[in-house]
Design a protein around this motif. Structure first.
Motif, PDB file in Angstrom:
ATOM      1  N   UNK A  65       0.800  -1.216   0.000  1.00  0.00           N
ATOM      2  CA  UNK A  65       0.000   0.000   0.000  1.00  0.00           C
ATOM      3  C   UNK A  65       0.833   1.266   0.000  1.00  0.00           C
ATOM      4  N   UNK A  66       1.905   1.304   0.762  1.00  0.00           N
ATOM      5  CA  UNK A  66       2.618   2.572   0.825  1.00  0.00           C
ATOM      6  C   UNK A  66       3.743   2.683  -0.192  1.00  0.00           C
ATOM      7  N   UNK A  67       4.086   1.621  -0.892  1.00  0.00           N
ATOM      8  CA  UNK A  67       5.164   1.722  -1.862  1.00  0.00           C
ATOM      9  C   UNK A  67       4.861   1.051  -3.201  1.00  0.00           C
ATOM     10  N   UNK A  68       4.634  -0.239  -3.192  1.00  0.00           N
ATOM     11  CA  UNK A  68       4.690  -1.013  -4.431  1.00  0.00           C
ATOM     12  C   UNK A  68       3.677  -0.573  -5.477  1.00  0.00           C
ATOM     13  N   UNK A  69       2.422  -0.339  -5.096  1.00  0.00           N
ATOM     14  CA  UNK A  69       1.413  -0.011  -6.111  1.00  0.00           C
ATOM     15  C   UNK A  69       1.749   1.296  -6.811  1.00  0.00           C
ATOM     16  N   UNK A  96       8.829  -7.917 -13.587  1.00  0.00           N
ATOM     17  CA  UNK A  96      10.017  -8.750 -13.822  1.00  0.00           C
ATOM     18  C   UNK A  96      11.288  -8.027 -13.386  1.00  0.00           C
ATOM     19  N   UNK A  97      11.274  -6.694 -13.418  1.00  0.00           N
ATOM     20  CA  UNK A  97      12.449  -5.912 -13.055  1.00  0.00           C
ATOM     21  C   UNK A  97      12.587  -5.672 -11.553  1.00  0.00           C
ATOM     22  N   UNK A  98      11.591  -6.033 -10.775  1.00  0.00           N
ATOM     23  CA  UNK A  98      11.674  -5.842  -9.326  1.00  0.00           C
ATOM     24  C   UNK A  98      12.601  -6.910  -8.756  1.00  0.00           C
ATOM     25  N   UNK A 103      13.012  -5.171  -2.600  1.00  0.00           N
ATOM     26  CA  UNK A 103      11.971  -5.560  -1.649  1.00  0.00           C
ATOM     27  C   UNK A 103      12.526  -5.645  -0.232  1.00  0.00           C
ATOM     28  N   UNK A 104      13.761  -6.089  -0.082  1.00  0.00           N
ATOM     29  CA  UNK A 104      14.388  -6.128   1.237  1.00  0.00           C
ATOM     30  C   UNK A 104      14.497  -4.721   1.821  1.00  0.00           C
ATOM     31  N   UNK A 105      14.875  -3.743   0.998  1.00  0.00           N
ATOM     32  CA  UNK A 105      14.949  -2.355   1.456  1.00  0.00           C
ATOM     33  C   UNK A 105      13.573  -1.829   1.851  1.00  0.00           C
ATOM     34  N   UNK A 106      12.566  -2.181   1.059  1.00  0.00           N
ATOM     35  CA  UNK A 106      11.202  -1.753   1.369  1.00  0.00           C
ATOM     36  C   UNK A 106      10.765  -2.332   2.706  1.00  0.00           C
ATOM     37  N   UNK A 107      11.043  -3.609   2.944  1.00  0.00           N
ATOM     38  CA  UNK A 107      10.671  -4.248   4.208  1.00  0.00           C
ATOM     39  C   UNK A 107      11.419  -3.587   5.372  1.00  0.00           C
ATOM     40  N   UNK A 108      12.701  -3.293   5.196  1.00  0.00           N
ATOM     41  CA  UNK A 108      13.471  -2.592   6.235  1.00  0.00           C
ATOM     42  C   UNK A 108      12.807  -1.268   6.584  1.00  0.00           C
ATOM     43  N   UNK A 109      12.457  -0.505   5.555  1.00  0.00           N
ATOM     44  CA  UNK A 109      11.805   0.781   5.749  1.00  0.00           C
ATOM     45  C   UNK A 109      10.469   0.586   6.462  1.00  0.00           C
TER      46      UNK A 109
END
Length: 132
Positions: A65-69, A96-98, A103-109
């Motif tokens: 919700x706060x990043x990926x979409x 495919x480019x993700x 994703x690890x950085x997003x989870x850390x954040x």
């Protein structure tokens, strides 16, 4: 969609530790839908009428919700696709480019935001969300 796609797909994975957070849209919180999700997730359902209540119009605390979409949408529509095929190609390319590192950085954040929210709001946020 839940019955024909989502639940069968979940059966291919170990979901014992998986939580499901649902938005507060009325059609998503119909009793038949909630019962179906409770049957799959038990008390690991975060929803307006689920075991862990999440009020409507509350902020969702997930990286989706706060990043990926918004990230995906900005790249998918960057070249203003004019056909369904072009749009579909863009969606496939962007996903495919993700890379796992992103994703690890997003989870850390995300985890740092949850720590901040927990410290500033205390019990307003269900403890369950922090057990990822």
């Amino acid at each position: 969609m839940i019955t024909n796609f989502f639940i069968p797909e979940l059966n291919n994975h170990d979901v014992q530790e998986l939580w499901f957070q649902q938005d507060g849209a009325t059609c998503h919180t119909a009793s038949a839908t909630i019962d179906l999700l409770k049957g799959t997730f038990g008390d690991r359902l975060i929803s307006l009428f689920g075991p862990v209540n999440w009020p409507p119009r509350s902020c969702d605390l997930t990286p989706l919700d706060y990043f990926l979409w918004s990230y995906v949408k900005s790249l998918v529509y960057a070249d203003k696709p004019q056909t369904f095929d072009h749009l579909e190609d863009n969606i496939r390319r962007v996903f495919a480019d993700i890379r796992p590192q992103m994703l690890e950085k997003v989870i850390e954040n995300w985890m740092s935001r949850l720590d901040y929210i927990r410290a500033s709001r205390g019990s307003h946020i269900p403890e369950i969300i922090f057990k990822m």
